[in-house]
Design a protein around this motif. Sequence first.
Motif: not given
Length: 141
Positions: A43-56, A123-132
């Motif tokens: 799920x390499x697209x998630x790595x980009x999202x991590x730099x744009x506000x997504x947090x695991x 930081x607010x809850x968000x849905x699990x991204x579809x690619x992940x």
Amino acid sequence: MMKAYEYLHIVSFEETNLVGNVYYANYVRWQGRCREMFLKDHAPEIIKELSQGLALVTVRVSCEYYSELFAFDQVVIRMRLKELLQNRITMLFEYWRIRDEGEELVAKGEQQAACMRREEEKTVPTAVPIPLKEALECYRA
């Protein structure tokens, strides 16, 4: 046997303590490393999202130890999806020592991460991204 994502690790001296066995906290570090390599591989697209506000965000972690590991032991860490519920992902980990005569289960772990999004100062809850979600479903326990 259910499909698992596998991360191969060779224990180094720096991961052992004065007695010579692997320091217990390293097993948890390896869970994180396995999780990161899964993202890179599936799920390499998630790595980009991590730099744009997504947090695991890891909210719970555990590990049960059955046998000691030592420097230069080869270990395969197998990760499977246990549960995906709302914004929470729970993963199972098995640690197998690889020897010429076969594999030995040396530990089991579990980790739960929450998908969150950074919005200004909170930081607010968000849905699990579809690619992940799609990548993880291939490894459901």
